[in-house]
Design a protein around this motif. Structure first.
Motif, PDB file in Angstrom:
ATOM      1  N   ALA A  29       0.817  -1.213   0.000  1.00  0.00           N
ATOM      2  CA  ALA A  29       0.000   0.000   0.000  1.00  0.00           C
ATOM      3  C   ALA A  29       0.852   1.266   0.000  1.00  0.00           C
ATOM      4  CB  ALA A  29      -0.922   0.009   1.218  1.00  0.00           C
ATOM      5  N   ARG A  30       2.127   1.134   0.335  1.00  0.00           N
ATOM      6  CA  ARG A  30       3.045   2.267   0.462  1.00  0.00           C
ATOM      7  C   ARG A  30       2.492   3.303   1.445  1.00  0.00           C
ATOM      8  NH1 ARG A  30       7.231   1.916  -2.914  1.00  0.00           N
ATOM      9  NH2 ARG A  30       7.746   4.139  -2.831  1.00  0.00           N
ATOM     10  N   ASN A  31       1.984   2.758   2.546  1.00  0.00           N
ATOM     11  CA  ASN A  31       1.526   3.577   3.656  1.00  0.00           C
ATOM     12  C   ASN A  31       1.412   2.665   4.871  1.00  0.00           C
ATOM     13  OD1 ASN A  31       0.604   5.863   5.103  1.00  0.00           O
ATOM     14  ND2 ASN A  31      -0.477   6.603   3.281  1.00  0.00           N
ATOM     15  N   TYR A  32       1.066   3.240   6.009  1.00  0.00           N
ATOM     16  CA  TYR A  32       1.058   2.489   7.256  1.00  0.00           C
ATOM     17  C   TYR A  32      -0.337   2.451   7.871  1.00  0.00           C
ATOM     18  CZ  TYR A  32       6.122   2.379   7.093  1.00  0.00           C
ATOM     19  OH  TYR A  32       7.418   2.128   6.714  1.00  0.00           O
ATOM     20  N   LYS A  33      -0.631   1.306   8.517  1.00  0.00           N
ATOM     21  CA  LYS A  33      -1.860   1.224   9.291  1.00  0.00           C
ATOM     22  C   LYS A  33      -1.877   2.353  10.331  1.00  0.00           C
ATOM     23  CE  LYS A  33      -1.221  -2.983  10.795  1.00  0.00           C
ATOM     24  NZ  LYS A  33      -1.468  -4.224  11.537  1.00  0.00           N
ATOM     25  N   PRO A  34      -3.052   2.895  10.637  1.00  0.00           N
ATOM     26  CA  PRO A  34      -4.384   2.440  10.220  1.00  0.00           C
ATOM     27  C   PRO A  34      -4.939   3.147   8.987  1.00  0.00           C
ATOM     28  CG  PRO A  34      -4.619   4.035  11.973  1.00  0.00           C
ATOM     29  CD  PRO A  34      -3.129   3.890  11.727  1.00  0.00           C
ATOM     30  N   ARG A  35      -4.083   3.579   8.066  1.00  0.00           N
ATOM     31  CA  ARG A  35      -4.581   4.169   6.826  1.00  0.00           C
ATOM     32  C   ARG A  35      -5.440   3.153   6.081  1.00  0.00           C
ATOM     33  NH1 ARG A  35      -5.338   9.046   5.577  1.00  0.00           N
ATOM     34  NH2 ARG A  35      -5.045   8.490   3.380  1.00  0.00           N
ATOM     35  N   PRO A  36      -6.587   3.568   5.545  1.00  0.00           N
ATOM     36  CA  PRO A  36      -7.506   2.615   4.906  1.00  0.00           C
ATOM     37  C   PRO A  36      -6.880   1.817   3.779  1.00  0.00           C
ATOM     38  CG  PRO A  36      -8.591   4.732   5.243  1.00  0.00           C
ATOM     39  CD  PRO A  36      -7.153   4.938   5.589  1.00  0.00           C
ATOM     40  N   GLU A  37      -5.993   2.428   3.003  1.00  0.00           N
ATOM     41  CA  GLU A  37      -5.449   1.723   1.843  1.00  0.00           C
ATOM     42  C   GLU A  37      -4.661   0.474   2.216  1.00  0.00           C
ATOM     43  OE1 GLU A  37      -2.977   5.641   2.102  1.00  0.00           O
ATOM     44  OE2 GLU A  37      -4.984   4.934   2.655  1.00  0.00           O
ATOM     45  N   VAL A  38      -4.122   0.424   3.431  1.00  0.00           N
ATOM     46  CA  VAL A  38      -3.368  -0.774   3.829  1.00  0.00           C
ATOM     47  C   VAL A  38      -4.292  -1.988   3.876  1.00  0.00           C
ATOM     48  CG1 VAL A  38      -1.854  -1.802   5.552  1.00  0.00           C
ATOM     49  CG2 VAL A  38      -1.756   0.673   5.122  1.00  0.00           C
ATOM     50  N   TYR A  39      -5.466  -1.827   4.457  1.00  0.00           N
ATOM     51  CA  TYR A  39      -6.425  -2.921   4.556  1.00  0.00           C
ATOM     52  C   TYR A  39      -7.059  -3.214   3.194  1.00  0.00           C
ATOM     53  CZ  TYR A  39      -5.995  -1.393   9.415  1.00  0.00           C
ATOM     54  OH  TYR A  39      -5.501  -1.017  10.642  1.00  0.00           O
ATOM     55  N   LEU A  40      -7.472  -2.167   2.490  1.00  0.00           N
ATOM     56  CA  LEU A  40      -8.199  -2.371   1.239  1.00  0.00           C
ATOM     57  C   LEU A  40      -7.304  -2.944   0.143  1.00  0.00           C
ATOM     58  CD1 LEU A  40     -10.408   0.845   1.200  1.00  0.00           C
ATOM     59  CD2 LEU A  40     -11.086  -1.490   1.832  1.00  0.00           C
ATOM     60  N   ARG A  41      -6.069  -2.472   0.048  1.00  0.00           N
ATOM     61  CA  ARG A  41      -5.170  -3.015  -0.973  1.00  0.00           C
ATOM     62  C   ARG A  41      -4.718  -4.424  -0.615  1.00  0.00           C
ATOM     63  NH1 ARG A  41      -1.852   2.576  -2.440  1.00  0.00           N
ATOM     64  NH2 ARG A  41      -3.692   3.651  -3.275  1.00  0.00           N
ATOM     65  N   SER A  42      -4.661  -4.722   0.663  1.00  0.00           N
ATOM     66  CA  SER A  42      -4.350  -6.097   1.066  1.00  0.00           C
ATOM     67  C   SER A  42      -5.477  -7.029   0.659  1.00  0.00           C
ATOM     68  CB  SER A  42      -4.109  -6.167   2.576  1.00  0.00           C
ATOM     69  OG  SER A  42      -2.928  -5.467   2.934  1.00  0.00           O
ATOM     70  N   ALA A  43      -6.717  -6.619   0.908  1.00  0.00           N
ATOM     71  CA  ALA A  43      -7.859  -7.434   0.494  1.00  0.00           C
ATOM     72  C   ALA A  43      -7.881  -7.599  -1.020  1.00  0.00           C
ATOM     73  CB  ALA A  43      -9.157  -6.809   0.988  1.00  0.00           C
ATOM     74  N   GLU A  44      -7.632  -6.518  -1.732  1.00  0.00           N
ATOM     75  CA  GLU A  44      -7.620  -6.583  -3.195  1.00  0.00           C
ATOM     76  C   GLU A  44      -6.539  -7.536  -3.687  1.00  0.00           C
ATOM     77  OE1 GLU A  44      -7.360  -3.466  -6.966  1.00  0.00           O
ATOM     78  OE2 GLU A  44      -6.495  -2.913  -5.029  1.00  0.00           O
ATOM     79  N   ALA A  45      -5.348  -7.458  -3.087  1.00  0.00           N
ATOM     80  CA  ALA A  45      -4.254  -8.337  -3.500  1.00  0.00           C
ATOM     81  C   ALA A  45      -4.565  -9.796  -3.208  1.00  0.00           C
ATOM     82  CB  ALA A  45      -2.965  -7.920  -2.796  1.00  0.00           C
ATOM     83  N   ALA A  46      -5.305 -10.040  -2.123  1.00  0.00           N
ATOM     84  CA  ALA A  46      -5.697 -11.406  -1.781  1.00  0.00           C
ATOM     85  C   ALA A  46      -6.876 -11.896  -2.606  1.00  0.00           C
ATOM     86  CB  ALA A  46      -6.038 -11.494  -0.296  1.00  0.00           C
TER      87      ALA A  46
END
Length: 242
Positions: free
Chosen positions: A158-175
């Motif tokens: 995500a090129r960012n750190y939790k709890p930024r939303p993109e970390v969770y959403l891009r992880s889900a997308e990648a999975a």
């Protein structure tokens, strides 16, 4: 849980504190270093001081005050700050020694239940870290502790750190799963709150001694998380994993 268990497809895990014991591992690595350089601070206190700079250093990236850098870079900068606090300029220590101590974050012991619990959870779900750690560090940590991940997700993709939303959403997308099919597992209420706000399922694992015997945070769930478990084996039981 409001979502049937059978619809879950992926479990993402916070790692530092939830899966591995960062405090003991960093203190173990720091003890001979501190003795060698005559730094009179308790190794566990040194580990606490180093970890205390973790969130502030990531916040500079989250706010855009500095460009994306990996966690190993931040940890190395934070190490220099802690040494300066104790009157030891990082420039006075061989760079190879500093690099070796910084690798303590890749040599942390799993909690006693972690490998068994992850192995059971993996029989039913795909699993992987959704950590602020960088991919190479997560890979080395997994090999050190025998963590049976299927994939490594999290901050670096995500090129960012939790709890930024993109970390969770891009992880889900990648999975390859929808947020509602993604279960976030963490010992930290703030991590789960960020995940829940995005539609992920939430699973709280108690780690009462992550910060030592005087821990005062994350002792109890602060919301009605989908599952609350005392450890990862108990989580596997709750999810009916063989």
């Amino acid at each position: 849980m409001s979502l049937p268990f059978e619809q879950l497809a992926f479990l993402g895990f916070d790692v530092f504190g939830t899966v591995v014991d960062w405090r003991s591992g960093v203190a173990r690595a720091a003890e001979p270093f501190l003795a060698r350089h005559g730094i009179t601070v308790d190794p566990f206190e040194f580990a606490r001081e180093w970890r205390s700079l973790y969130q502030p250093s990531m916040e500079a990236v989250r706010t855009g005050a500095r460009p994306w850098v990996r966690l190993d870079v931040l940890n190395r900068e934070n190490l220099a700050q802690v040494l300066e606090r104790h009157g030891v300029p990082a420039s006075s220590i061989p760079q190879a020694e500093l690099a070796e101590l910084n690798r303590a974050w890749e040599r942390l012991d799993p909690w006693p239940d972690a490998v068994e619990g992850l192995s059971r959870l993996k029989r039913r779900f795909a699993i992987g870290p959704v950590s602020n750690g960088h991919i190479a560090g997560m890979l080395r940590l997994a090999r050190f502790g025998g963590l049976p991940w299927d994939v490594i997700l999290g901050a670096e993709i995500a090129r960012n750190y939790k709890p930024r939303p993109e970390v969770y959403l891009r992880s889900a997308e990648a999975a390859g799963v929808a947020p509602a099919q993604f279960g976030m597992v963490a010992a930290h209420n703030t991590d789960l709150a960020a995940a829940r706000a995005l539609g992920l399922r939430t699973m709280f694992v108690r780690r009462r001694f992550e910060h030592g015997p005087g821990q005062s945070t994350d002792l109890q769930p602060e919301q009605d998380w989908d599952i609350v478990a005392d450890d990862l084996v108990a989580l596997a039981d709750a999810l009916h994993c063989p």
